[in-house]
Design an enzyme around this catalytic site. Structure first.
Site, PDB file in Angstrom:
ATOM      1  N   ARG A  65     -11.045   0.301  14.711  1.00 33.34           N
ATOM      2  CA  ARG A  65     -11.085   1.103  13.486  1.00 33.34           C
ATOM      3  C   ARG A  65     -12.087   0.452  12.533  1.00 33.34           C
ATOM      4  O   ARG A  65     -13.176   0.953  12.321  1.00 33.34           O
ATOM      5  CB  ARG A  65      -9.691   1.210  12.840  1.00 33.34           C
ATOM      6  CG  ARG A  65      -8.675   1.964  13.686  1.00 33.34           C
ATOM      7  CD  ARG A  65      -7.414   2.270  12.908  1.00 33.34           C
ATOM      8  NE  ARG A  65      -6.923   1.085  12.195  1.00 33.34           N
ATOM      9  CZ  ARG A  65      -5.761   1.015  11.575  1.00 33.34           C
ATOM     10  NH1 ARG A  65      -4.934   2.073  11.558  1.00 33.34           N
ATOM     11  NH2 ARG A  65      -5.387  -0.074  10.945  1.00 33.34           N
ATOM     12  N   LYS A 125       0.845  -1.200   0.000  1.00 34.32           N
ATOM     13  CA  LYS A 125       0.000   0.000   0.000  1.00 34.32           C
ATOM     14  C   LYS A 125       0.882   1.253   0.000  1.00 34.32           C
ATOM     15  O   LYS A 125       2.087   1.171   0.263  1.00 34.32           O
ATOM     16  CB  LYS A 125      -0.917  -0.018   1.223  1.00 34.32           C
ATOM     17  CG  LYS A 125      -0.183   0.033   2.552  1.00 34.32           C
ATOM     18  CD  LYS A 125      -1.147  -0.170   3.712  1.00 34.32           C
ATOM     19  CE  LYS A 125      -0.401  -0.197   5.040  1.00 34.32           C
ATOM     20  NZ  LYS A 125      -1.287  -0.589   6.155  1.00 34.32           N
ATOM     21  N   TYR A 160      17.311  29.551   8.946  1.00 38.94           N
ATOM     22  CA  TYR A 160      16.101  30.260   9.395  1.00 38.94           C
ATOM     23  C   TYR A 160      15.955  30.238  10.915  1.00 38.94           C
ATOM     24  O   TYR A 160      16.197  29.204  11.553  1.00 38.94           O
ATOM     25  CB  TYR A 160      14.855  29.615   8.791  1.00 38.94           C
ATOM     26  CG  TYR A 160      14.672  29.882   7.323  1.00 38.94           C
ATOM     27  CD1 TYR A 160      14.488  31.184   6.840  1.00 38.94           C
ATOM     28  CD2 TYR A 160      14.678  28.832   6.404  1.00 38.94           C
ATOM     29  CE1 TYR A 160      14.312  31.423   5.495  1.00 38.94           C
ATOM     30  CE2 TYR A 160      14.499  29.071   5.053  1.00 38.94           C
ATOM     31  CZ  TYR A 160      14.313  30.367   4.597  1.00 38.94           C
ATOM     32  OH  TYR A 160      14.140  30.592   3.265  1.00 38.94           O
ATOM     33  N   MET A 179      13.250  24.303   2.938  1.00 37.18           N
ATOM     34  CA  MET A 179      12.490  23.619   1.890  1.00 37.18           C
ATOM     35  C   MET A 179      13.386  22.758   0.996  1.00 37.18           C
ATOM     36  O   MET A 179      13.045  21.619   0.663  1.00 37.18           O
ATOM     37  CB  MET A 179      11.719  24.632   1.052  1.00 37.18           C
ATOM     38  CG  MET A 179      10.824  23.979   0.009  1.00 37.18           C
ATOM     39  SD  MET A 179       9.956  25.147  -1.034  1.00 37.18           S
ATOM     40  CE  MET A 179       8.670  25.712   0.047  1.00 37.18           C
TER      41      MET A 179
END
Ligand SMILES: *Cc1c(COP(=O)(O)O)cnc(C)c1O
Length: 356
Positions: A130, A35, A253, A301
């Site tokens: 669940r 998956k 940063y 990033m």
């Protein structure tokens, strides 16, 4: 030149990890869980390493169809089942096995027009709360499923919440045995943790996922130290700059890191837009030029910054391993307060990935 970041999928490691799973549960058949695009490795890239499995387990119809297109003719299990009546057409066309966990799904199967019987895995909620029928309602669901003309074989399935932890599986195993008592059919219970650590839960089919990729079910590298599991993914990059930072000057940063003495800082082409966690704190391990060092400053990033003190000769172009064959993914994950599962699933599409 593209940015020097890439992920490599180790086909031999996948095959070897599948063999480890088989050695732990020698009497069981294996649903290799692929998956989430094979836990981020890519279904098509992972397939060659895992094709010795007995079946594949996944969630998305698209991934199931992709496996058929890759030539897989064996069983494919939809772990959560289906969501719309039209999904059943795809299940029928591609001969998929489907999980069934609620009456809505049974009703859709009762109404469906199928070209041949569909095999199902009827899910019991043995304590995870669940998906699935409670032990008390399980027999009635099974009777109802058995009466549906379009349903072929019915396998009994449940899923563990604590197979990797101190609570263990006995409370769920007991609930399962109670709910499934006297009901014929194959049993499918064990995830990776139960495959490794709870032989009492192996039964007819096991459903390992994370161990196929060389990750630890508990998130702790030490817990799989003696299993022979091998990392199936290496995320690598390079230094693209080096800074000599004077004492008292900060890096990145927020200026969250300041050098206490003069130090060399390596700038790595890898950031949170590549899937590397921004929450990685100072001290998160990283390998530069074969030497373990640490992240300092905030992950940005497109870049992150590392302490080059233990690798004084590393310069631009020096190889960096973010995780993989030398640095266990769970060690990086642990520093970030998560588990290897999340990191491998999160590698961003912009990272070139190839199998070797
Ligand atoms: C994801 C999943 C698995 C595999 O879990 P791992 O911890 O990765 O082994 C097994 N069964 C079901 C139903 C799942 O959703």
């Amino acid at each position: 030149m593209p940015r020097p970041i890439s992920a490599t999928i180790h086909t031999a490691a996948l095959a070897s990890n599948l063999a480890v799973a088989r050695r732990h549960a020698p009497k069981s058949k294996i649903w290799a869980v692929v998956k989430a695009n094979a836990y981020g490795h890519g279904v098509a890239r992972a397939f060659p390493g895992l094709r010795a499995t007995d079946g594949f387990g996944l969630l998305d119809l698209e991934e199931a169809v992709k496996l058929r297109e890759l030539g897989w003719a064996g069983p494919i299990l939809l772990l959560e089942g289906f969501f719309r009546p039209t999904d059943i057409d795809v299940i029928d066309r591609y001969s998929l096995t489907t999980g069934v966990h609620c009456d809505e799904q049974l009703r859709m199967l009762e109404m469906a027009r199928l070209s041949k019987p569909v095999n199902i895995q009827l899910k019991m909620n043995s304590g995870m709360n669940r998906l699935g029928y409670t032990p008390e309602r399980f027999r009635a669901a099974w009777e109802r499923a058995r009466a549906v003309q379009g349903i072929g074989q019915i396998t009994l399935m449940t899923h563990f919440s604590d197979a990797d932890g101190p609570r263990g599986i006995s409370h769920q195993l007991e609930a399962f045995e109670r709910g499934a008592e006297g009901i014929a059919g194959a049993r499918s219970l064990a995830n990776s943790a139960a495959t490794l650590w709870h032989a009492a839960a192996h039964f007819d089919w096991v459903r390992p996922g994370i161990i196929l990729y060389g990750g630890s079910p508990s998130g702790k590298t030490a817990d799989i130290a003696t299993t022979g599991l091998k990392p199936a993914m290496t995320l690598a990059s390079e230094l693209i700059a080096v800074q000599a930072v004077p004492a008292g000057h900060s890096v990145g940063y927020g200026s969250v890191f300041s050098a206490t003495g003069p130090m060399r800082i390596g700038i790595v082409a890898c950031g949170y837009a590549d899937g590397y966690p921004r929450v990685a704190p100072e001290g998160t391990p990283v390998i530069v030029d074969g030497v373990v060092t640490r992240i300092v400053g905030r992950v940005s990033m497109d870049m992150l910054t590392v302490d080059l003190t233990p690798v004084p000769n590393a310069g631009i172009g020096a190889p960096v391993e973010l995780w993989g064959t030398k640095l266990p993914i769970d060690d990086v994950a642990a520093a970030c307060g998560t588990i290897g599962y999340e990191l491998m699933c999160a590698v961003a599409p912009r990272v070139p990935m190839r199998a070797e």
